[in-house]
Scaffold this motif. Structure first.
Motif, PDB file in Angstrom:
ATOM      1  N   UNK A  10       0.778  -0.949  -0.292  1.00  0.00           N
ATOM      2  CA  UNK A  10       0.170  -0.316   0.003  1.00  0.00           C
ATOM      3  C   UNK A  10       0.473   0.880   0.363  1.00  0.00           C
ATOM      4  N   UNK A  11       1.599   1.041   0.567  1.00  0.00           N
ATOM      5  CA  UNK A  11       2.334   2.646   0.782  1.00  0.00           C
ATOM      6  C   UNK A  11       3.671   2.486  -0.503  1.00  0.00           C
ATOM      7  N   UNK A  12       3.997   1.608  -1.612  1.00  0.00           N
ATOM      8  CA  UNK A  12       4.288   1.388  -2.624  1.00  0.00           C
ATOM      9  C   UNK A  12       3.865   2.187  -3.392  1.00  0.00           C
ATOM     10  N   UNK A  84      13.540  26.153  17.890  1.00  0.00           N
ATOM     11  CA  UNK A  84      13.341  25.539  17.339  1.00  0.00           C
ATOM     12  C   UNK A  84      13.031  23.330  17.174  1.00  0.00           C
ATOM     13  N   UNK A  85      12.312  23.032  17.010  1.00  0.00           N
ATOM     14  CA  UNK A  85      12.115  21.696  17.332  1.00  0.00           C
ATOM     15  C   UNK A  85      13.254  20.905  16.419  1.00  0.00           C
ATOM     16  N   UNK A  86      13.762  19.447  16.803  1.00  0.00           N
ATOM     17  CA  UNK A  86      14.382  18.855  16.092  1.00  0.00           C
ATOM     18  C   UNK A  86      14.079  17.984  15.464  1.00  0.00           C
ATOM     19  N   UNK A  87      13.790  18.250  13.630  1.00  0.00           N
ATOM     20  CA  UNK A  87      13.820  16.893  12.873  1.00  0.00           C
ATOM     21  C   UNK A  87      14.406  15.541  13.144  1.00  0.00           C
ATOM     22  N   UNK A  88      13.293  14.652  13.227  1.00  0.00           N
ATOM     23  CA  UNK A  88      13.685  13.070  13.003  1.00  0.00           C
ATOM     24  C   UNK A  88      14.915  13.040  11.879  1.00  0.00           C
ATOM     25  N   UNK A  89      15.526  12.522  12.342  1.00  0.00           N
ATOM     26  CA  UNK A  89      16.552  12.080  11.709  1.00  0.00           C
ATOM     27  C   UNK A  89      16.234  11.055  10.349  1.00  0.00           C
ATOM     28  N   UNK A  90      16.236  11.507   8.936  1.00  0.00           N
ATOM     29  CA  UNK A  90      16.061  10.519   8.156  1.00  0.00           C
ATOM     30  C   UNK A  90      14.006  11.357   7.449  1.00  0.00           C
ATOM     31  N   UNK A  91      14.139  11.987   8.212  1.00  0.00           N
ATOM     32  CA  UNK A  91      12.670  12.753   7.807  1.00  0.00           C
ATOM     33  C   UNK A  91      12.443  13.423   6.718  1.00  0.00           C
ATOM     34  N   UNK A  92      14.089  13.909   6.384  1.00  0.00           N
ATOM     35  CA  UNK A  92      13.565  15.052   4.957  1.00  0.00           C
ATOM     36  C   UNK A  92      14.028  13.787   3.957  1.00  0.00           C
ATOM     37  N   UNK A 215      13.210   3.574  12.805  1.00  0.00           N
ATOM     38  CA  UNK A 215      13.840   4.568  12.145  1.00  0.00           C
ATOM     39  C   UNK A 215      13.075   4.632  10.226  1.00  0.00           C
ATOM     40  N   UNK A 216      13.252   5.783   9.965  1.00  0.00           N
ATOM     41  CA  UNK A 216      12.750   6.343   8.765  1.00  0.00           C
ATOM     42  C   UNK A 216      14.086   5.993   7.661  1.00  0.00           C
ATOM     43  N   UNK A 217      15.243   5.485   7.502  1.00  0.00           N
ATOM     44  CA  UNK A 217      15.398   4.865   6.986  1.00  0.00           C
ATOM     45  C   UNK A 217      14.665   3.904   5.853  1.00  0.00           C
ATOM     46  N   UNK A 218      14.125   2.970   7.134  1.00  0.00           N
ATOM     47  CA  UNK A 218      13.430   1.545   6.836  1.00  0.00           C
ATOM     48  C   UNK A 218      12.113   2.182   5.997  1.00  0.00           C
ATOM     49  N   UNK A 219      11.428   2.680   5.732  1.00  0.00           N
ATOM     50  CA  UNK A 219      10.240   3.240   5.336  1.00  0.00           C
ATOM     51  C   UNK A 219      11.009   3.928   3.526  1.00  0.00           C
ATOM     52  N   UNK A 220      12.228   4.780   3.692  1.00  0.00           N
ATOM     53  CA  UNK A 220      12.865   5.092   2.152  1.00  0.00           C
ATOM     54  C   UNK A 220      13.168   4.383   1.824  1.00  0.00           C
ATOM     55  N   UNK A 221      13.878   2.678   2.363  1.00  0.00           N
ATOM     56  CA  UNK A 221      14.443   1.577   1.586  1.00  0.00           C
ATOM     57  C   UNK A 221      12.981   1.159   1.110  1.00  0.00           C
ATOM     58  N   UNK A 222      12.242   1.024   1.172  1.00  0.00           N
ATOM     59  CA  UNK A 222      11.276  -0.038   0.667  1.00  0.00           C
ATOM     60  C   UNK A 222      10.469   0.785  -0.500  1.00  0.00           C
TER      61      UNK A 222
END
Length: 227
Positions: A10-12, A84-92, A215-222
């Motif tokens: 569904x994500x893809x 300013x809030x800290x953006x979570x790693x991998x978000x960008x 981690x957001x990297x897991x989603x990006x990798x997919x």
């Protein structure tokens, strides 16, 4: 109910992805940071814990915490400028990847629009794709409550926003990503939910999410692997 495999599929093929903000896109809980900044951090943090653990209706919990904080317009502006809030790693990287795929990205938050807009600008999300609560101030800048008509002011508000997006913008497949119960409960109407534990792991989310990432990297990798 979808499996992890179905959630990834569904994500893809999603045409919209919605992110929670506090403890997901950013590392902090916005309302707790505002409380600390206004000198009532301990009292509000305790209420936040109770709200997360118990079944206090969202609007009641929000009303009670804001009644303690009573933030002025100046305090809210100073918070976003000074801390300013800290953006979570991998978000960008994840947002860039989604936007390359022509996926619309939304921020849906039970927090405050003035803070969430600041975050959206930093991660290149248009303000028309931001749904959050609106603080109200008197002419002199004193706290005057919040806009109770916003869907995000209610329990189940994130689901209401997603229903609205499907109806008004014609999205076919919407994915919700977040760390909390209000995010999990937005599926359905979201077609899939991805639990995020990169900043805080909430046990009910870890147990109930079909796909739980730290981690957001897991989603990006997919999204990198398969077209």
């Amino acid at each position: 109910m979808s499996t992890m495999f179905e959630t990834k599929a569904i994500l893809r093929s999603a045409d919209a992805v919605c992110f929670d903000v506090d403890s997901t896109v950013i590392k902090e809980e916005g309302i707790d940071e505002l409380a600390k900044f206004c000198g009532v951090g301990d009292a509000v943090a305790e209420m936040t814990r109770n709200a997360m653990g118990g079944n206090i209706p969202f609007k009641k919990a929000l009303t009670e915490r804001l009644a303690i904080i009573k933030p002025t317009r100046d305090q809210v502006n100073r918070l976003t400028n000074d801390q300013p809030p800290h953006i979570t790693e991998g978000m960008m990287d994840l947002i860039v990847r989604l936007q390359q795929r022509n996926v619309q990205v939304f921020l849906i938050s039970g927090g405050f629009r003035s803070i969430v807009e600041h975050v959206a600008a930093r991660i290149n999300i248009p303000l028309t794709n931001v749904y959050a609560n609106i603080l109200k101030f008197h002419l002199n800048g004193d706290y005057a409550g919040f806009d109770e008509s916003q869907p995000t002011a209610e329990s189940g508000g994130k689901g209401l926003v997603i229903s609205l997006l499907k109806k008004e913008r014609g999205f076919k497949k919407v994915v919700m990503i977040g760390d909390g119960v209000t995010d999990l409960e937005a599926c359905p109407p979201a077609d899939a939910f991805i639990g995020f534990g990169g900043n805080v792991v909430r046990q009910p989310i870890k147990e109930k999410a079909k796909w739980f990432v730290t981690s957001f990297q897991e989603i990006t990798a997919e999204l990198e692997d398969k077209k």
